[in-house]
Motif scaffolding. Structure first.
Motif, short mmCIF file in Angstrom:
data_model
loop_
_atom_site.label_atom_id
_atom_site.label_comp_id
_atom_site.label_asym_id
_atom_site.label_seq_id
_atom_site.Cartn_x
_atom_site.Cartn_y
_atom_site.Cartn_z
N PHE A 1 0.82 -1.21 0.00
CA PHE A 1 0.00 0.00 0.00
C PHE A 1 0.85 1.26 0.00
O PHE A 1 1.93 1.29 0.60
CB PHE A 1 -0.87 0.07 1.27
N TYR A 2 0.30 2.28 -0.62
CA TYR A 2 0.82 3.62 -0.39
C TYR A 2 0.26 4.03 0.96
O TYR A 2 -0.95 4.01 1.18
CB TYR A 2 0.34 4.59 -1.48
N ALA A 3 1.14 4.37 1.90
CA ALA A 3 0.73 4.74 3.25
C ALA A 3 1.61 5.90 3.71
O ALA A 3 2.81 5.72 3.91
CB ALA A 3 0.87 3.54 4.20
N ASP A 4 1.03 7.07 3.86
CA ASP A 4 1.76 8.29 4.20
C ASP A 4 1.69 8.54 5.71
O ASP A 4 0.62 8.86 6.23
CB ASP A 4 1.15 9.46 3.43
N ASP A 5 2.82 8.39 6.40
CA ASP A 5 2.81 8.53 7.86
C ASP A 5 2.46 9.95 8.31
O ASP A 5 1.82 10.14 9.34
CB ASP A 5 4.13 8.05 8.47
N GLU A 6 2.84 10.97 7.54
CA GLU A 6 2.48 12.35 7.90
C GLU A 6 0.98 12.58 7.78
O GLU A 6 0.37 13.27 8.61
CB GLU A 6 3.25 13.36 7.03
N PHE B 1 -7.49 9.49 6.64
CA PHE B 1 -6.39 9.31 5.69
C PHE B 1 -6.73 8.11 4.84
O PHE B 1 -7.68 7.38 5.14
CB PHE B 1 -5.04 9.13 6.40
N ASN B 2 -5.99 7.90 3.75
CA ASN B 2 -6.28 6.73 2.95
C ASN B 2 -5.04 5.90 2.70
O ASN B 2 -3.91 6.38 2.78
CB ASN B 2 -7.00 7.08 1.64
N LEU B 3 -5.31 4.64 2.45
CA LEU B 3 -4.31 3.67 2.04
C LEU B 3 -4.69 3.26 0.62
O LEU B 3 -5.86 2.99 0.35
CB LEU B 3 -4.36 2.44 2.96
N ILE B 4 -3.72 3.24 -0.28
CA ILE B 4 -4.01 2.87 -1.66
C ILE B 4 -3.19 1.64 -2.02
O ILE B 4 -1.96 1.64 -1.90
CB ILE B 4 -3.71 4.03 -2.62
N HIS B 5 -3.91 0.60 -2.42
CA HIS B 5 -3.27 -0.66 -2.77
C HIS B 5 -2.52 -0.49 -4.09
O HIS B 5 -3.10 -0.06 -5.10
CB HIS B 5 -4.34 -1.76 -2.88
#
Length: 194
Positions: free
Chosen positions: A65-70, A82-86
């Motif tokens: 996943f794209y996962a942005d900690d900020e 926030f979102n997680l993108i596979h």
């Protein structure tokens, strides 16, 4: 749910469970699991995430996943989302941080398990049918109650009322409808669903 969407949803929910993060799937998927089929291009999840969950979640999901900690940090601090993108499918999982008002706290208390896949059987936590109804009514009210189309969409709530009629806790519905200032809408939905 189509196979790949189910697999992606389970990747996220099983990771939340392993990390001890309370969650409940909401939105269209919850409505579908409660008997009102809805197509969806994403999954909505309410989660009780805290700052200390960010790094373990990113570490567990970053390969797929794209996962942005900020973005996660900002969402937690502001009780937003926030979102997680596979990566492979571009399927989106929206994570809504549980808000502090009493109704939002109750959504995780009233969550239920529901089978999302068979062979092997897999379950996820979902918002209760009562909370699906109340959320849809509140959404309609906040949207200004301006169109019949909005009302028809809101009754995913009415649809859930129809399909789950004998199973619903009407006392819970009425109590929270008063709290959310949607009692009149609940009465209308109850009349239209029976």
């Amino acid at each position: 749910m189509p196979g790949e969407s189910t697999r992606v949803t389970l990747l996220v929910t099983q990771t939340l469970e392993r990390l001890g993060i309370a969650y409940a799937v909401g939105g269209s998927l919850a409505s579908s699991l409660h008997g009102v089929m809805r197509s969806t291009l994403d999954v909505d999840i309410v989660a009780d995430m805290r700052l200390e969950h960010i790094q373990p979640l990113v570490a567990a999901l970053s390969k797929e996943f794209y996962a942005d900690d900020e973005m996660m940090k900002d969402a937690i601090e502001h009780h937003s989302s926030f979102n997680l993108i596979h990566h492979k499918t571009a399927f989106k999982v929206d994570i809504f941080i549980r808000k502090t008002r009493a109704f939002d706290q109750m959504q995780l208390e009233w969550r239920r398990t529901s089978v999302i896949a068979t062979d092997p059987e897999e379950s996820v936590y979902v918002t209760s049918p009562e909370d699906v109804i109340l959320s849809k009514l509140e959404w309609y009210r906040m949207g200004g109650e301006v169109s019949d189309r909005q009302w028809r969409d809101t009754p995913v709530g009415v649809g859930v009322l129809k399909t789950r009629a004998g199973d619903l806790d009407l006392e819970y519905l009425r109590k929270w409808a008063i709290e959310l200032k949607v009692s009149d809408l609940l009465d209308r939905a109850l009349k239209e669903s029976f």
